[in-house]
Design a protein around this motif. Structure first.
Motif, PDB file in Angstrom:
ATOM      1  N   UNK A 179       0.810  -1.206   0.000  1.00  0.00           N
ATOM      2  CA  UNK A 179       0.000   0.000   0.000  1.00  0.00           C
ATOM      3  C   UNK A 179       0.846   1.259   0.000  1.00  0.00           C
ATOM      4  N   UNK A 180       1.971   1.251   0.698  1.00  0.00           N
ATOM      5  CA  UNK A 180       2.856   2.418   0.727  1.00  0.00           C
ATOM      6  C   UNK A 180       3.534   2.627  -0.622  1.00  0.00           C
ATOM      7  N   UNK A 181       3.884   1.530  -1.285  1.00  0.00           N
ATOM      8  CA  UNK A 181       4.496   1.640  -2.608  1.00  0.00           C
ATOM      9  C   UNK A 181       3.482   2.131  -3.635  1.00  0.00           C
ATOM     10  N   UNK A 182       2.209   1.797  -3.425  1.00  0.00           N
ATOM     11  CA  UNK A 182       1.166   2.197  -4.364  1.00  0.00           C
ATOM     12  C   UNK A 182       0.724   3.635  -4.155  1.00  0.00           C
ATOM     13  N   UNK A 183       0.544   4.045  -2.890  1.00  0.00           N
ATOM     14  CA  UNK A 183      -0.027   5.362  -2.594  1.00  0.00           C
ATOM     15  C   UNK A 183       0.960   6.355  -1.998  1.00  0.00           C
ATOM     16  N   UNK A 184       2.168   5.904  -1.627  1.00  0.00           N
ATOM     17  CA  UNK A 184       3.138   6.808  -1.041  1.00  0.00           C
ATOM     18  C   UNK A 184       3.226   6.668   0.466  1.00  0.00           C
ATOM     19  N   UNK A 185       4.306   7.196   1.040  1.00  0.00           N
ATOM     20  CA  UNK A 185       4.561   7.037   2.474  1.00  0.00           C
ATOM     21  C   UNK A 185       3.510   7.725   3.332  1.00  0.00           C
ATOM     22  N   UNK A 186       3.076   8.942   2.934  1.00  0.00           N
ATOM     23  CA  UNK A 186       2.128   9.690   3.767  1.00  0.00           C
ATOM     24  C   UNK A 186       0.835   8.921   3.949  1.00  0.00           C
ATOM     25  N   UNK A 187       0.277   8.397   2.873  1.00  0.00           N
ATOM     26  CA  UNK A 187      -0.953   7.625   2.976  1.00  0.00           C
ATOM     27  C   UNK A 187      -0.686   6.250   3.585  1.00  0.00           C
ATOM     28  N   UNK A 188       0.543   5.769   3.428  1.00  0.00           N
ATOM     29  CA  UNK A 188       0.916   4.511   4.078  1.00  0.00           C
ATOM     30  C   UNK A 188       0.837   4.638   5.591  1.00  0.00           C
TER      31      UNK A 188
END
Length: 222
Positions: A25-34
């Motif tokens: 999920x972090x790789x898909x949406x980025x660290x902030x949303x992760x």
């Protein structure tokens, strides 16, 4: 109690479905949303700890019917998320203003981003709720909390057993934040290099979908 915190860190570092979920999920949406997902998972741990103190977790674990219902609900939700991920067409996800700022993108850079067919990136609130639901509908977490926290309670301590369990739950949450937060930061850096690659974004969504299917099946492998 330091020993429990170290054990929680080791358990968090050990490869497992939760690590894979945060990574995908972090790789898909980025660290902030992760981190929103991680906060949701930690909220779920806090709820499990409260249920443990109240004795509800033990009742659920002792009831095959309740346990199976939770498994089915968790698997259904994971398969729904997999369906949503597989349904994303090729295209670069359009980032919000905050996300562009985090990644160092200018307005001119963002014009090259093409909004995906699923309406773009999920909101922080939806990903936070996703983390909570993922945690609460995972019966393995119930068994894990029951097997990890109660044995660490010592009656010779000048602290009430219920308060000890609450403290251990807090340490478990802190360890989870440290380990999963590190995973989110590392995976989020990958997103920065894939923002302008439609094929890479499509592959990331398919990878996330595959992870959700794997987790749905893993729920029944207790």
């Amino acid at each position: 109690m330091l020993e429990f915190f170290i054990a929680a860190l080791v358990i968090g570092i050990a490869p497992g479905p939760d690590n894979l979920f945060v990574l995908a999920q972090s790789a898909t949406y980025g660290a902030r949303l992760g981190f929103c997902i991680i906060l949701g998972l930690c909220t779920g741990i806090a709820i499990h700890t409260c249920l443990l103190v109240a004795g509800v977790s033990a009742l659920i674990a002792a009831s095959p019917t309740a346990f199976f219902v939770i498994q089915c609900l968790g698997a259904a939700y994971l398969l729904y998320l997999a369906y949503k991920s597989f349904g994303v067409r090729s295209g670069v996800v359009q980032m919000s203003g905050d996300s562009r700022s985090e990644l160092g993108m200018t307005n001119a850079d963002s014009k090259d981003a093409v909004k995906s067919s699923n309406g773009g990136v999920p909101s922080a609130r939806s990903l936070y709720m996703r983390g909570i639901i993922m945690n609460l509908t995972n019966p393995k977490v119930i068994l894990f909390v029951l097997s990890l926290i109660p044995p660490a309670v010592r009656l010779d301590r000048p602290i009430h057993p219920s308060l000890q369990m609450a403290i251990f739950g807090g340490e478990f949450i802190l360890a989870t934040m440290i380990v999963f937060g590190s995973i989110a930061l590392l995976a989020g850096t990958v997103k920065k290099f894939l923002l302008t690659s439609p094929k890479a974004n499509r592959n990331l969504n398919w990878f996330s979908g595959a992870v959700f299917v794997f987790l749905a099946v893993a729920l029944f492998m207790v």
